[in-house]
Design a protein around this motif. Sequence first.
Motif, PDB file in Angstrom:
ATOM      1  N   VAL A 270       9.163 -12.636   4.354  1.00  0.00           N
ATOM      2  CA  VAL A 270       8.191 -12.118   5.324  1.00  0.00           C
ATOM      3  C   VAL A 270       6.764 -12.084   4.763  1.00  0.00           C
ATOM      4  CG1 VAL A 270       7.475 -10.048   6.596  1.00  0.00           C
ATOM      5  CG2 VAL A 270       9.864 -10.807   6.665  1.00  0.00           C
ATOM      6  N   VAL A 271       6.600 -11.659   3.496  1.00  0.00           N
ATOM      7  CA  VAL A 271       5.228 -11.448   2.989  1.00  0.00           C
ATOM      8  C   VAL A 271       4.400 -12.743   2.986  1.00  0.00           C
ATOM      9  CG1 VAL A 271       3.818 -10.686   1.037  1.00  0.00           C
ATOM     10  CG2 VAL A 271       5.857  -9.394   1.704  1.00  0.00           C
ATOM     11  N   PRO A 272       4.916 -13.877   2.470  1.00  0.00           N
ATOM     12  CA  PRO A 272       4.101 -15.102   2.542  1.00  0.00           C
ATOM     13  C   PRO A 272       3.746 -15.453   3.991  1.00  0.00           C
ATOM     14  CG  PRO A 272       5.929 -15.412   1.042  1.00  0.00           C
ATOM     15  CD  PRO A 272       6.184 -14.112   1.739  1.00  0.00           C
ATOM     16  N   GLY A 273       4.674 -15.202   4.906  1.00  0.00           N
ATOM     17  CA  GLY A 273       4.401 -15.461   6.317  1.00  0.00           C
ATOM     18  C   GLY A 273       3.277 -14.568   6.836  1.00  0.00           C
ATOM     19  N   VAL A 274       3.305 -13.312   6.413  1.00  0.00           N
ATOM     20  CA  VAL A 274       2.277 -12.370   6.868  1.00  0.00           C
ATOM     21  C   VAL A 274       0.907 -12.779   6.319  1.00  0.00           C
ATOM     22  CG1 VAL A 274       1.437 -10.016   6.516  1.00  0.00           C
ATOM     23  CG2 VAL A 274       3.768 -10.420   7.313  1.00  0.00           C
ATOM     24  N   LEU A 275       0.866 -13.234   5.068  1.00  0.00           N
ATOM     25  CA  LEU A 275      -0.412 -13.689   4.504  1.00  0.00           C
ATOM     26  C   LEU A 275      -0.929 -14.884   5.305  1.00  0.00           C
ATOM     27  CD1 LEU A 275       0.263 -13.397   0.654  1.00  0.00           C
ATOM     28  CD2 LEU A 275      -0.776 -11.732   2.219  1.00  0.00           C
ATOM     29  N   ALA A 276      -0.021 -15.812   5.635  1.00  0.00           N
ATOM     30  CA  ALA A 276      -0.421 -16.973   6.437  1.00  0.00           C
ATOM     31  C   ALA A 276      -0.905 -16.534   7.818  1.00  0.00           C
ATOM     32  CB  ALA A 276       0.742 -17.952   6.569  1.00  0.00           C
TER      33      ALA A 276
ATOM     34  N   THR B 110      -4.130 -22.750   1.381  1.00  0.00           N
ATOM     35  CA  THR B 110      -4.730 -21.716   2.231  1.00  0.00           C
ATOM     36  C   THR B 110      -6.125 -22.141   2.705  1.00  0.00           C
ATOM     37  OG1 THR B 110      -3.488 -19.993   1.107  1.00  0.00           O
ATOM     38  CG2 THR B 110      -5.457 -19.296   2.302  1.00  0.00           C
ATOM     39  N   VAL B 111      -6.899 -22.755   1.809  1.00  0.00           N
ATOM     40  CA  VAL B 111      -8.223 -23.250   2.207  1.00  0.00           C
ATOM     41  C   VAL B 111      -8.086 -24.323   3.289  1.00  0.00           C
ATOM     42  CG1 VAL B 111     -10.229 -24.569   1.427  1.00  0.00           C
ATOM     43  CG2 VAL B 111      -9.376 -22.664   0.059  1.00  0.00           C
ATOM     44  N   LEU B 112      -7.120 -25.234   3.108  1.00  0.00           N
ATOM     45  CA  LEU B 112      -6.880 -26.279   4.115  1.00  0.00           C
ATOM     46  C   LEU B 112      -6.530 -25.660   5.461  1.00  0.00           C
ATOM     47  CD1 LEU B 112      -4.795 -29.316   2.831  1.00  0.00           C
ATOM     48  CD2 LEU B 112      -7.164 -29.249   3.615  1.00  0.00           C
ATOM     49  N   ALA B 113      -5.618 -24.686   5.439  1.00  0.00           N
ATOM     50  CA  ALA B 113      -5.196 -24.043   6.682  1.00  0.00           C
ATOM     51  C   ALA B 113      -6.380 -23.363   7.344  1.00  0.00           C
ATOM     52  CB  ALA B 113      -4.082 -23.034   6.400  1.00  0.00           C
ATOM     53  N   ALA B 114      -7.172 -22.630   6.546  1.00  0.00           N
ATOM     54  CA  ALA B 114      -8.327 -21.920   7.103  1.00  0.00           C
ATOM     55  C   ALA B 114      -9.322 -22.911   7.707  1.00  0.00           C
ATOM     56  CB  ALA B 114      -9.001 -21.077   6.023  1.00  0.00           C
ATOM     57  N   ALA B 115      -9.505 -24.047   7.043  1.00  0.00           N
ATOM     58  CA  ALA B 115     -10.446 -25.051   7.554  1.00  0.00           C
ATOM     59  C   ALA B 115      -9.982 -25.575   8.910  1.00  0.00           C
ATOM     60  CB  ALA B 115     -10.585 -26.190   6.552  1.00  0.00           C
TER      61      ALA B 115
ATOM     62  N   LEU C 236       1.122 -22.722  11.167  1.00  0.00           N
ATOM     63  CA  LEU C 236       1.428 -21.410  10.609  1.00  0.00           C
ATOM     64  C   LEU C 236       2.734 -21.465   9.819  1.00  0.00           C
ATOM     65  CD1 LEU C 236       0.794 -18.414  10.340  1.00  0.00           C
ATOM     66  CD2 LEU C 236       1.963 -18.032  12.514  1.00  0.00           C
ATOM     67  N   ALA C 237       3.748 -22.135  10.397  1.00  0.00           N
ATOM     68  CA  ALA C 237       5.043 -22.269   9.714  1.00  0.00           C
ATOM     69  C   ALA C 237       4.881 -23.083   8.438  1.00  0.00           C
ATOM     70  CB  ALA C 237       6.059 -22.939  10.648  1.00  0.00           C
ATOM     71  N   ALA C 238       4.061 -24.146   8.506  1.00  0.00           N
ATOM     72  CA  ALA C 238       3.840 -24.990   7.329  1.00  0.00           C
ATOM     73  C   ALA C 238       3.166 -24.195   6.214  1.00  0.00           C
ATOM     74  CB  ALA C 238       2.973 -26.193   7.717  1.00  0.00           C
ATOM     75  N   HIS C 239       2.129 -23.439   6.603  1.00  0.00           N
ATOM     76  CA  HIS C 239       1.403 -22.646   5.611  1.00  0.00           C
ATOM     77  C   HIS C 239       2.298 -21.569   5.004  1.00  0.00           C
ATOM     78  CE1 HIS C 239      -2.268 -19.843   4.711  1.00  0.00           C
ATOM     79  NE2 HIS C 239      -1.915 -20.532   3.647  1.00  0.00           N
ATOM     80  N   ALA C 240       3.073 -20.905   5.877  1.00  0.00           N
ATOM     81  CA  ALA C 240       3.978 -19.849   5.403  1.00  0.00           C
ATOM     82  C   ALA C 240       5.007 -20.429   4.425  1.00  0.00           C
ATOM     83  CB  ALA C 240       4.678 -19.186   6.584  1.00  0.00           C
ATOM     84  N   GLN C 241       5.564 -21.592   4.777  1.00  0.00           N
ATOM     85  CA  GLN C 241       6.562 -22.211   3.900  1.00  0.00           C
ATOM     86  C   GLN C 241       5.936 -22.610   2.570  1.00  0.00           C
ATOM     87  OE1 GLN C 241       9.825 -22.237   4.428  1.00  0.00           O
ATOM     88  NE2 GLN C 241       9.959 -22.973   2.298  1.00  0.00           N
ATOM     89  N   ALA C 242       4.703 -23.129   2.626  1.00  0.00           N
ATOM     90  CA  ALA C 242       4.016 -23.525   1.390  1.00  0.00           C
ATOM     91  C   ALA C 242       3.814 -22.309   0.484  1.00  0.00           C
ATOM     92  CB  ALA C 242       2.671 -24.166   1.716  1.00  0.00           C
ATOM     93  N   LEU C 243       3.470 -21.163   1.084  1.00  0.00           N
ATOM     94  CA  LEU C 243       3.268 -19.948   0.284  1.00  0.00           C
ATOM     95  C   LEU C 243       4.594 -19.447  -0.295  1.00  0.00           C
ATOM     96  CD1 LEU C 243       0.571 -17.948   2.312  1.00  0.00           C
ATOM     97  CD2 LEU C 243       0.275 -19.448   0.337  1.00  0.00           C
ATOM     98  N   ARG C 244       5.683 -19.595   0.489  1.00  0.00           N
ATOM     99  CA  ARG C 244       7.007 -19.213  -0.047  1.00  0.00           C
ATOM    100  C   ARG C 244       7.372 -20.105  -1.220  1.00  0.00           C
ATOM    101  NH1 ARG C 244       8.815 -19.436   5.571  1.00  0.00           N
ATOM    102  NH2 ARG C 244       8.037 -17.443   6.355  1.00  0.00           N
ATOM    103  N   ASP C 245       7.127 -21.439  -1.048  1.00  0.00           N
ATOM    104  CA  ASP C 245       7.480 -22.386  -2.109  1.00  0.00           C
ATOM    105  C   ASP C 245       6.729 -22.063  -3.394  1.00  0.00           C
ATOM    106  OD1 ASP C 245       9.223 -23.718  -0.491  1.00  0.00           O
ATOM    107  OD2 ASP C 245       7.801 -25.287   0.101  1.00  0.00           O
ATOM    108  N   THR C 246       5.447 -21.687  -3.261  1.00  0.00           N
ATOM    109  CA  THR C 246       4.644 -21.473  -4.467  1.00  0.00           C
ATOM    110  C   THR C 246       4.818 -20.064  -5.025  1.00  0.00           C
ATOM    111  OG1 THR C 246       2.814 -20.977  -2.961  1.00  0.00           O
ATOM    112  CG2 THR C 246       2.839 -23.162  -3.973  1.00  0.00           C
ATOM    113  N   LEU C 247       4.760 -19.055  -4.135  1.00  0.00           N
ATOM    114  CA  LEU C 247       4.743 -17.671  -4.638  1.00  0.00           C
ATOM    115  C   LEU C 247       6.143 -17.127  -4.904  1.00  0.00           C
ATOM    116  CD1 LEU C 247       1.938 -16.179  -2.341  1.00  0.00           C
ATOM    117  CD2 LEU C 247       1.736 -17.046  -4.681  1.00  0.00           C
ATOM    118  N   MET C 248       7.186 -17.688  -4.228  1.00  0.00           N
ATOM    119  CA  MET C 248       8.529 -17.156  -4.397  1.00  0.00           C
ATOM    120  C   MET C 248       9.436 -18.107  -5.169  1.00  0.00           C
ATOM    121  SD  MET C 248       7.709 -14.473  -2.858  1.00  0.00           S
ATOM    122  CE  MET C 248       9.216 -13.660  -3.370  1.00  0.00           C
ATOM    123  N   ASN C 249       9.450 -19.385  -4.750  1.00  0.00           N
ATOM    124  CA  ASN C 249      10.452 -20.313  -5.291  1.00  0.00           C
ATOM    125  C   ASN C 249       9.959 -21.089  -6.497  1.00  0.00           C
ATOM    126  OD1 ASN C 249      11.685 -19.444  -2.950  1.00  0.00           O
ATOM    127  ND2 ASN C 249      11.154 -21.298  -1.795  1.00  0.00           N
TER     128      ASN C 249
END
Lengths: 278, 253
Positions: free
Chosen positions: B68-74, B153-158, B210-223
């Motif tokens: 949930v947390v990476p998703g919330v950040l995204a 995250t910068v890409l997503a924000a852009a 949003l799903a792509a960004h959330a998954q990317a954050l899970r891959d980097t911050l969790m996995n």
Amino acid sequence: MEAIEVTALRKTYKDKEAVRGIDLTVARGEIFAMLGPNGAGKTTSVEILEGHRRRDGGDVRVLGEDPGTAGQAWRSRIGIVLQNTDDAADLTVAEMVRHVGGFYPGPRAVDEVVELVGLTAKRNAKIRTLSGGQRRRVDVALGIVGRPELLFLDEPTTGFDPEARRQFWDLIRTLAGEGTTILLTTHYLDEAEALADRLAVLADGRIVAEGTPATLGGRAAAGSKVSWQENGHLRTEQPADPSELLRKLATDGTDLRTLTVTRPTLEDIYLTLIGAQR
Amino acid sequence: MSAGTFTPAPGRAPMRTIIGRQIRMELLLTARRGEAVVLAMGVPLLVLLGAGLTHATNLPTDDRLGFVVPGVLALTVMSTAFTGQAITTGYERSYGVLKRLGASPLTRPGLLLAKTAAILVQIVLQVIFLGLVAVLVGWRPQFGDILPAAGVTVLAAAGYSGLALLLASVLKPETTTGAATLIYVVMLAVGGIMFAAPDLGTAGWFLLPLAAHAQALRDTLMNGTGIPLSIWLALGTWAVVWLTLAARKFRWE
């Protein structure tokens, strides 16, 4: 150096020629008014002078620079009061004036500006709570806070009540007295007559007349109109010299209690000029 | 210009100062818009605590906070860079704020720069705040892949910013508000934040940033597995397409 020099200015939108060859010179310290009906090209011309629209042709110098390429230093020497801003900012009047003043090197004091535009009582009111005329005065405050050498005013008094309009005129005269060059567009002929040193009438993208309020469109040379009631009918004559007609009327016993002799007003001249274009 | 070359230009405040003032003003205005702050912080916080700590939703994993947390950040990045920005810009354009400030010595490029910087500052503050709350309730991220996480995250924000400016330029402000809110709600529902995103394969990353960004954050911050190329491509495409269209259609008034 003149404040504004324009030769052969042209601008075309998709299918409409908005400005078709305007020549214009405004001297430093002058109050110059542009008159004309909606769609005459006033706002387009002014926005090109402000550097906010690209021109399609012609040469433009504003304070010695081409507004199309002039930078931030030039921008801080001009002041702009746009048409139709409807700012619902969450800022107060004083905050907004202070903020925009911070963009300029030697801004006027916030309280001085607020006083000049007559908003001292609304100093700490949020802009979104102000009436239309009061917001317009905020626009004016933001236009003058940077002590501009040249001030553009696009229909500045739209939405003002008569008293606010008089106060605004006094403000413009004060600024002009300090040496500020002023270019204003307006729909109000009394405003142009009260303020302008010189004015130009635009119609259909061209300047159709230019002069002082007294001489515009041959006003000084135009004949007087003499009217009186005779046998229940209104009679009107426009003689080259009214003296002879008046002497004749006075001596042949005509009832002159209803006699009027009028010079053409600026409005008469304006309507004639605009009418000729239609 | 000979005499003036060595003296400070009398007619200008330094551009850095001007833009700095405008950034502060943008942040102050955001802070004063209560509803914007609630949308930007309240909803993500609610999702974080609701879906992260309770079993209110079914998740494809037992590490609820890790999902949930990476998703919330995204989600926060999207709500600030897209929803908030679209609504604000739409109204500012119609009120004449953009035109007026663009007419001042701030200049138009200066105004855009200040707005972008203010959005970035906001995103950083929000991510730090939500991250701290998450750590307090038991989230345990790893920071080995923090750079790719920041990059994505910068890409997503852009991309979100581009879409926000585009909507604000072509729609009326009321319509912009409606569309931006609707897109936010749809993304929240199917973006893989509270539930797993619908499995659409690679196409899913292109449809649901949003799903792509959330998954990317899970891959980097969790996995710690790195970000799949398809996600980089999807978010990169969003950024390029929307920013290009926004640059072409952007209107000041």
